[in-house]
Design a protein around this motif. Structure first.
Motif, mmCIF file in Angstrom:
data_model
loop_
_atom_site.group_PDB
_atom_site.id
_atom_site.type_symbol
_atom_site.label_atom_id
_atom_site.label_comp_id
_atom_site.label_asym_id
_atom_site.label_seq_id
_atom_site.Cartn_x
_atom_site.Cartn_y
_atom_site.Cartn_z
ATOM 1 N N SER A 135 -2.630 3.712 7.418
ATOM 2 C CA SER A 135 -2.954 2.756 8.476
ATOM 3 C C SER A 135 -2.105 1.495 8.457
ATOM 4 O O SER A 135 -1.645 1.018 9.479
ATOM 5 N N HIS A 136 -1.936 0.920 7.266
ATOM 6 C CA HIS A 136 -1.207 -0.348 7.168
ATOM 7 C C HIS A 136 -0.810 -0.610 5.728
ATOM 8 O O HIS A 136 -1.165 0.148 4.822
ATOM 9 N N GLU A 137 -0.099 -1.676 5.517
ATOM 10 C CA GLU A 137 0.593 -1.864 4.242
ATOM 11 C C GLU A 137 -0.256 -2.419 3.085
ATOM 12 O O GLU A 137 0.233 -2.497 1.969
ATOM 13 N N HIS A 138 -1.496 -2.814 3.314
ATOM 14 C CA HIS A 138 -2.264 -3.398 2.212
ATOM 15 C C HIS A 138 -2.583 -2.347 1.143
ATOM 16 O O HIS A 138 -2.955 -1.225 1.452
ATOM 17 N N ASP A 139 -2.441 -2.792 -0.120
ATOM 18 C CA ASP A 139 -2.359 -1.803 -1.196
ATOM 19 C C ASP A 139 -3.668 -1.123 -1.570
ATOM 20 O O ASP A 139 -3.656 -0.193 -2.369
ATOM 21 N N ASP A 140 -4.790 -1.567 -1.008
ATOM 22 C CA ASP A 140 -6.027 -0.810 -1.251
ATOM 23 C C ASP A 140 -6.071 0.462 -0.400
ATOM 24 O O ASP A 140 -6.969 1.277 -0.557
ATOM 25 N N HIS A 141 -5.081 0.645 0.474
ATOM 26 C CA HIS A 141 -5.092 1.771 1.409
ATOM 27 C C HIS A 141 -4.033 2.845 1.145
ATOM 28 O O HIS A 141 -4.075 3.885 1.775
ATOM 29 N N TRP A 142 -3.104 2.572 0.251
ATOM 30 C CA TRP A 142 -2.044 3.594 0.146
ATOM 31 C C TRP A 142 -1.490 3.829 -1.265
ATOM 32 O O TRP A 142 -0.538 4.582 -1.434
ATOM 33 N N ALA A 226 -1.612 -6.988 13.971
ATOM 34 C CA ALA A 226 -3.020 -7.285 14.250
ATOM 35 C C ALA A 226 -3.694 -7.812 12.978
ATOM 36 O O ALA A 226 -3.812 -9.008 12.783
ATOM 37 N N HIS A 227 -4.078 -6.897 12.093
ATOM 38 C CA HIS A 227 -4.657 -7.289 10.805
ATOM 39 C C HIS A 227 -3.544 -7.508 9.774
ATOM 40 O O HIS A 227 -3.691 -8.270 8.831
ATOM 41 N N SER A 228 -2.447 -6.816 9.984
ATOM 42 C CA SER A 228 -1.266 -6.990 9.131
ATOM 43 C C SER A 228 -0.051 -6.946 10.046
ATOM 44 O O SER A 228 -0.182 -6.868 11.262
ATOM 45 N N ALA A 245 -9.237 1.870 10.091
ATOM 46 C CA ALA A 245 -8.880 0.996 8.967
ATOM 47 C C ALA A 245 -9.222 -0.459 9.272
ATOM 48 O O ALA A 245 -10.208 -0.743 9.936
ATOM 49 N N ASP A 246 -8.374 -1.395 8.850
ATOM 50 C CA ASP A 246 -8.830 -2.787 8.746
ATOM 51 C C ASP A 246 -8.820 -3.601 10.036
ATOM 52 O O ASP A 246 -9.194 -4.767 10.019
ATOM 53 N N VAL A 247 -8.423 -3.013 11.148
ATOM 54 C CA VAL A 247 -8.598 -3.774 12.393
ATOM 55 C C VAL A 247 -10.082 -3.879 12.737
ATOM 56 O O VAL A 247 -10.478 -4.681 13.579
HETATM 57 ZN ZN LIG Z 1 -5.957 -4.615 4.982
#
Ligand SMILES: [Zn+2]
Length: 368
Positions: A135-142, A226-228, A245-247
């Motif tokens: 979904s996006h670059e924040h490290d809790d997601h990938w 948006a969120h990132s 994800a985080d949106v």
């Molecule tokens: Zn995030």
């Protein structure tokens, strides 16, 4: 004489600074036992700390998949910031069942997490994971990506920003490093973060793309900044499920540290425009048709009230006292994150010139 005393003062200040620096900067600079590291002390660190690959069994995430629709299962993380106690398990990730394979949506905070998520899903159907969509670059997601890559040979589809902003294993002066030390890599116990390395995204798209993987139709929707810096969500029209994800977050206050209010509101519009019965947020447990409501409310209020504050010429230092978002006071992480979101919104909205819909009168320009 005056100059001399100011030099002396500088030296004294420097000495105090050096003595205090282990407390000002990251604790891990002086701590040798990684078990003593704590989350807050380890957020940003520019020096390298040794890889924490120690003894002891892998952390048991105790993962229990929750079936969201016919072919979608998700893991729901704690409503917290990443800490050594939750081992980074504080975001949501999902598995989508295709005809002959699983498709993973976000891969969680570590290799060990991904490995255990797969083990849990294998009890439902013993299928390989050939595609991971991020979904996006924040490290809790990938950070689970390298598990899928190494063990399953999976292709990683994700935002270009991961490749641009993070780097994987590399060698400097003949020394091997496992990759950039992201927040998780610095925060987690070695028993959770061992084996985790940063891997690049194999395929990224320029814009919203529809594809079918193993019989499952998908629309991978780009919502941009948006969120990132670059957010995407995944719409499964036949399942009537949207994985966003985080949106969207519910039950807790979002972190808009890297985000934009206007981008967030646009993302929420794009989500609303799809026909779905279930939505899985990046954080939070609500998955019914009300799942996005809190986020819509939060970002609408924050936009309207901060703009009002700017109109009333509230000083930026006072904006967090002026805009308190009382409706969200009982939500998780309110005290930690909401003032920051308001302040960030002020910085963004100060430059804001209104929606396109509102721009119809050119009078302001003509006044000049
Ligand atoms: Zn995030």
């Amino acid at each position: 004489m005056k100059i001399k005393s100011s030099i002396l003062l500088s030296i004294v200040a420097l000495v105090i600074f050096v003595i205090a620096s282990p407390f000002i900067f990251n604790k891990s600079v002086t701590i040798t036992d990684p078990h003593k590291l704590d989350a807050d002390g380890n957020f940003i660190l520019n020096e390298w700390v040794p890889t924490r690959d120690g003894a002891g069994p892998d952390w048991d995430y105790n993962l229990k998949p929750v079936q969201v629709s016919d072919k979608v299962w998700c893991f729901f993380g704690a409503m917290e910031m990443p800490t050594k106690e939750n081992a980074g398990d504080m975001s949501n990730s999902c598995y989508i069942q295709g005809d002959t394979e699983w498709i993973a949506w976000d891969s969680g905070p570590s290799y060990v997490f991904a490995e255990q998520a797969y083990a849990a899903m294998s009890k439902i159907a013993k299928l390989p994971v050939k595609t991971v969509i991020i979904s996006h670059e924040h490290d809790d997601h990938w950070l689970g990506n390298n598990y899928y890559k190494e063990v399953h040979g999976a292709k990683i589809i994700g935002p270009h920003s991961i490749n641009a902003n993070y780097y994987g294993p590399r060698e400097i002066d003949g020394k091997k490093y496992p990759g950039m030390q992201t927040r998780m890599i610095k925060t987690l116990y070695q028993d959770a973060i061992r084996k985790t390395t940063l891997v690049q995204v194999d395929e990224h798209f320029k814009d919203t793309t529809e594809f079918e993987i193993s019989g499952m139709k998908m629309e991978y929707v780009k919502v941009g900044y948006a969120h990132s810096e670059e957010d995407w969500f995944l719409y499964l029209p036949e399942e009537k499920v949207v994985l966003v994800a985080d949106v969207v977050m519910n039950g807790r206050v979002t972190s808009n540290r890297d985000g934009l209010i206007i981008g967030q509101l646009n993302a929420l519009k794009a989500i609303k425009a799809r026909d779905w019965n279930h939505l899985v947020a990046g954080h939070g447990f609500i998955t019914d048709r009300t799942a996005a409501d809190e986020s819509i409310q939060y970002f609408t209020y924050i936009k309207d009230r901060v703009l009002e504050g700017i109109e009333e010429e509230i000083h930026p230092d006072d904006i967090t006292k002026h805009v308190t978002l009382e409706e969200f006071r009982n939500k998780d992480l309110y005290y930690l994150l909401s003032p920051g979101n308001v302040f960030r919104a002020y910085e963004e909205l100060e430059m804001y010139e209104g929606d396109d819909e509102d721009d119809e009168d050119d009078e302001e320009e003509e006044e000049e």
